[in-house]
Design an enzyme around this catalytic site. Structure first.
Site, PDB file in Angstrom:
ATOM      1  N   ASP A   6       0.858  -1.184   0.000  1.00  0.00           N
ATOM      2  CA  ASP A   6       0.000   0.000   0.000  1.00  0.00           C
ATOM      3  C   ASP A   6       0.892   1.231   0.000  1.00  0.00           C
ATOM      4  O   ASP A   6       1.482   1.578   1.029  1.00  0.00           O
ATOM      5  CB  ASP A   6      -0.907  -0.015   1.240  1.00  0.00           C
ATOM      6  CG  ASP A   6      -1.911   1.127   1.246  1.00  0.00           C
ATOM      7  OD1 ASP A   6      -1.770   2.052   0.410  1.00  0.00           O
ATOM      8  OD2 ASP A   6      -2.811   1.111   2.104  1.00  0.00           O
ATOM      9  N   TYR A  11      -9.488  13.204 -11.381  1.00  0.00           N
ATOM     10  CA  TYR A  11      -8.390  12.297 -11.715  1.00  0.00           C
ATOM     11  C   TYR A  11      -7.158  13.086 -12.161  1.00  0.00           C
ATOM     12  O   TYR A  11      -6.050  12.880 -11.664  1.00  0.00           O
ATOM     13  CB  TYR A  11      -8.829  11.328 -12.812  1.00  0.00           C
ATOM     14  CG  TYR A  11      -7.684  10.542 -13.416  1.00  0.00           C
ATOM     15  CD1 TYR A  11      -7.021   9.560 -12.690  1.00  0.00           C
ATOM     16  CD2 TYR A  11      -7.270  10.794 -14.734  1.00  0.00           C
ATOM     17  CE1 TYR A  11      -5.971   8.844 -13.239  1.00  0.00           C
ATOM     18  CE2 TYR A  11      -6.225  10.082 -15.292  1.00  0.00           C
ATOM     19  CZ  TYR A  11      -5.575   9.115 -14.544  1.00  0.00           C
ATOM     20  OH  TYR A  11      -4.525   8.415 -15.106  1.00  0.00           O
TER      21      TYR A  11
END
Length: 290
Positions: free
Chosen positions: A39, A128
């Site tokens: 992660d 985005y």
């Protein structure tokens, strides 16, 4: 003893999977980490992962890429595309690691009339694009040595979900499809992008972070791209052109996002394949070429 010990984050994505497939042809040591294994939004996780592995290159393929969904999942998009990238840049600076980060044409507003250069004005129009731009800025601010940002566009390939697989599926299910013709850019074959990254790694030697554009050669609309997919596969499906305003999406797309690749070609001496040639290769791998 390997000269390059490479960590590939987001290894199960389109580009990450292509790097895995190409890895057998390179005398590098690879560590492939999927999002479940690493992660990047957790700095300590990255530190623990690279411990004792002698990592000296990170190729960051990890990203939040659901463009429309990002309009709702704003926090998650920024956590991965900004904070995760910041963590990788911090580690790269601290450990003297080369960082190769993949960014997007969506950092531009799409209002240009000629292919975008790396130093053209940036003004993303959706979440985005904004999150990816923030990630770029984190790398530029932290400035890990011998690190680069590669902006790319319209990525597709053998692995994962993408435009050509959607067109193939719908082309088999329907007799007619409507595709926007007023969004212009260039497709990028994930395999080509993966190969160029692996090829240039030994030659990345810069004091400050450099930005490069990379896509396949040529200029095309989504409509033209869809027409060529149907043509090459000999599917019986009529493709109709529509304007963006007739096909509204949560995220605004740039109308023009063709990238000028002169810089990466000149500095690394690479030759970039034409988009139709790369599309043909991908369709052949998928067993769809007729």
């Amino acid at each position: 003893m390997y000269k390059f010990n490479i960590l590939v984050t987001g290894a199960n994505g389109q580009v990450g999977n292509e790097i895995q497939e190409l890895s057998a042809y390179y005398v590098y040591k690879f560590y492939f980490a999927s999002k479940d294994e690493l992660d990047i939004t957790k700095l300590d996780d990255i530190k623990n992962y690279i411990r004792d592995k002698n990592i000296n290159v990170i190729i960051n393929c990890a990203a939040y890429t659901a463009v429309d969904k990002a309009e709702e999942e704003v926090e998650l998009a920024f956590d991965i595309n900004k904070n995760g990238v910041k963590n990788l840049a911090i580690i790269s600076k601290e450990k003297n690691i080369k960082l190769v980060h993949i960014s997007t044409d969506y950092v531009f507003d799409g209002k240009n009339f000629k292919p975008y250069l790396e130093d053209d004005k940036i003004s993303p129009r959706n979440i985005y694009g904004k999150s990816k731009l923030d990630g770029e800025n984190e790398i530029l601010d932290i400035n890990p040595k011998s690190s680069i940002i590669i902006r790319t566009s319209w990525v597709y390939g053998y692995y994962g979900k993408n435009f050509i697989k959607t067109m193939l599926r719908l082309g088999k299910e329907r007799n007619n499809l409507a595709v926007v013709f007023d969004q212009i850019g260039t497709p990028t074959y994930a395999k080509d992008l993966a190969k160029v990254i692996l090829d240039i790694i030994p030659f990345i030697k810069n004091e400050n972070v450099n930005i490069y554009n990379y896509s396949n050669e040529g200029v095309v609309s989504w409509y033209d791209f869809a027409k060529e997919i149907i043509h090459m596969t000999k599917l019986v499906c009529d493709i109709s052109p529509v304007e963006t305003k007739e096909y509204l999406t949560p995220a605004i797309r740039p109308h023009f996002s063709v990238l000028n690749k002169a810089k990466i070609k000149k500095e690394f001496g690479i030759k970039i394949p034409y988009w139709k040639d790369s599309l043909r290769d991908c369709l052949e791998r998928l067993g769809e070429k007729r």
